[in-house]
Enzyme design. Sequence first.
Site, short mmCIF file in Angstrom:
data_model
loop_
_atom_site.label_atom_id
_atom_site.label_comp_id
_atom_site.label_asym_id
_atom_site.label_seq_id
_atom_site.Cartn_x
_atom_site.Cartn_y
_atom_site.Cartn_z
CE LYS A 117 61.96 26.53 75.94
NZ LYS A 117 62.37 27.79 75.78
NE ARG A 120 68.43 28.73 67.14
CZ ARG A 120 69.18 29.49 68.08
NH1 ARG A 120 70.91 29.81 67.45
NH2 ARG A 120 68.76 30.07 68.65
N1 BES Z 1 60.43 29.18 72.04
C1 BES Z 1 61.99 29.59 72.22
C2 BES Z 1 61.85 30.91 72.80
C3 BES Z 1 61.09 31.73 73.44
C4 BES Z 1 61.79 32.13 74.70
C5 BES Z 1 59.64 32.15 73.04
C6 BES Z 1 60.64 32.69 75.55
C7 BES Z 1 58.53 32.80 73.68
C8 BES Z 1 59.11 33.41 75.31
C9 BES Z 1 63.19 29.37 71.85
O1 BES Z 1 63.24 27.37 71.14
C10 BES Z 1 64.22 29.02 72.46
O2 BES Z 1 63.92 28.35 73.58
N2 BES Z 1 65.71 29.51 72.66
C11 BES Z 1 66.21 29.69 73.32
C12 BES Z 1 68.01 29.16 72.59
C13 BES Z 1 69.12 29.12 73.37
C14 BES Z 1 69.22 27.80 73.61
C15 BES Z 1 70.38 29.26 72.38
C16 BES Z 1 66.27 30.82 74.45
O3 BES Z 1 66.12 31.55 73.91
O4 BES Z 1 66.61 30.40 75.46
MN MN Z 2 63.44 25.86 72.43
#
Ligand code: BES
Ligand code: MN
Length: 490
Positions: A268, A342
């Site tokens: 990230k 997931r």
């Molecule tokens: N934990 C994150 C989602 C999230 C984002 C929670 C912002 C709280 C605040 C999750 O694991 C994630 O990274 N999701 C990705 C999925 C994508 C890579 C398909 C996302 O939402 O960008």
């Molecule tokens: Mn994630």
Amino acid sequence: MKTLLFTKELEDLKTEALVVGFYESFGNSDIDKYDVISDGLVNEVIKSKEFTGKFGKVLMLRLKGKLKRLVLVGLGKREEFGLDKAREISGKAAVYVRDQGIGEFSIVLFEDINPYDAAYCVVEGVKLSLYQFNDFKTQGLDDIKKVDQFTLVANGNNFVEIDNAIRKALVITDAVYYVRDLQNKPSNVVTPSYLAEEAKRIAARFKFKCTVLETKDMKKLGMGGMLAVSRGSDHLPKFIIFEYNGGKETFCFVGKGITFDSGGISLKPSQDMDDMKFDMSGGAVIFGLMIAVSQLKLPYRVVGLVPATENLPGGNAYKPGDIIKFHNGKTAEIINTDAEGRLVLGDALAYSKRFNPNAVIDFATLTGACVVSLGNLYAGLFSNSDEFSSKLVKAGENSGELIWRMPLHDKYKEHVKSNVADIKNSGSRDAGAITAAVFLKEFVECKKWAHIDIAGTAYTKNNKDVLSPYGGTGFGVRLIMKLLEDWKTK
Ligand code: BES
Ligand code: MN
Ligand code: ZN
């Protein structure tokens, strides 16, 4: 904070500050009573329009007698006042009083709404808004303002009923406090093994069952999602299983327990990455639910599942392109290691089958896309049942924890089709919250399943909602407790 109920005459009440609500129309039957108590001040500030009764307005009057201060709060228009507003105005009053440095206060139960519900909401509003997290501060502790006693004044009402409402509100808000504390602690403290130890501790204290699966167990069970995500971290994964036996009908609650989500190899950006200590919020909700359900002795069997691990990049981390196999035998191609929630939920949802549940609900801070869709007012609801969905939506409206149903059409499955495995863990950017839910659906067999994406509601960094101070909100506990409370009534 000590919470008391006072049912005698006002003249006998000794308090630092008495909070009284007034509608804009000033039709309160007892306005004259407060005018007398305040030596005419109440009518004076109404006449001068210093206090209008507009919703959310607060005015404090300093008195001379046993009652040291009268805090007038505006309830707005009588026809618009309801439980949501009762909760909110109680929170506002509590924060106002606390910020004045007053450590003890009372609220007169609002009129015109069912006194049982009103009492519940007042206690809820006061408690939720006064939450603070100071565990890691060593400086300035003496300057922190706190309320240590609160009294609900409910003269002339059925006080046994009111007392029950207060008790229930305290159990549930204590559970919310517990969840918030767990959320707010940083990921160098809250590791998967910390969660596992904490799980055993609360199970012993509140008397329900708890089992923790270790890596070797997960290997035996073929939990390829859990094993893949955890590989980049030195902290070993833990799969936490709670079981409370209060009846036959079985509810299974599953919560995403990623103690820190760096994104893994699909790292990230650093902006706001610290928020990812909150990626165990869904799991924390399960802890809180187990505590509340067992304390209130609900007549159900409640199973809680928390797949707990960290998502870090490391020499042995799972990688884009990898193919993994889950507990239910399905395979997935990894496109993005940041779509890790997931994967651990896939194993947990598949594992839930062995409890033969009547309903399964999972909570997860699953997608940024859900935050884009709904912001932080509503959580996203995805379900395979219309009837179950409407019950949940209604529980949301009644509890104040709002959820909005999103579509789960089979055609969205296109987004997670893989060329080399059964499915892939990430589609395009389009409909991101939905494709995540569609992925989870592959692991569900229960006819009443709901997935609640709490990415937008699990924590807050502004002070927009008086009931949720900075940090974890505990979102989900009040929603489910309401669902279970009303479950058997039509
Ligand atoms: N934990 C994150 C989602 C999230 C984002 C929670 C912002 C709280 C605040 C999750 O694991 C994630 O990274 N999701 C990705 C999925 C994508 C890579 C398909 C996302 O939402 O960008
Ligand atoms: Mn994630
Ligand atoms: Zn995550």
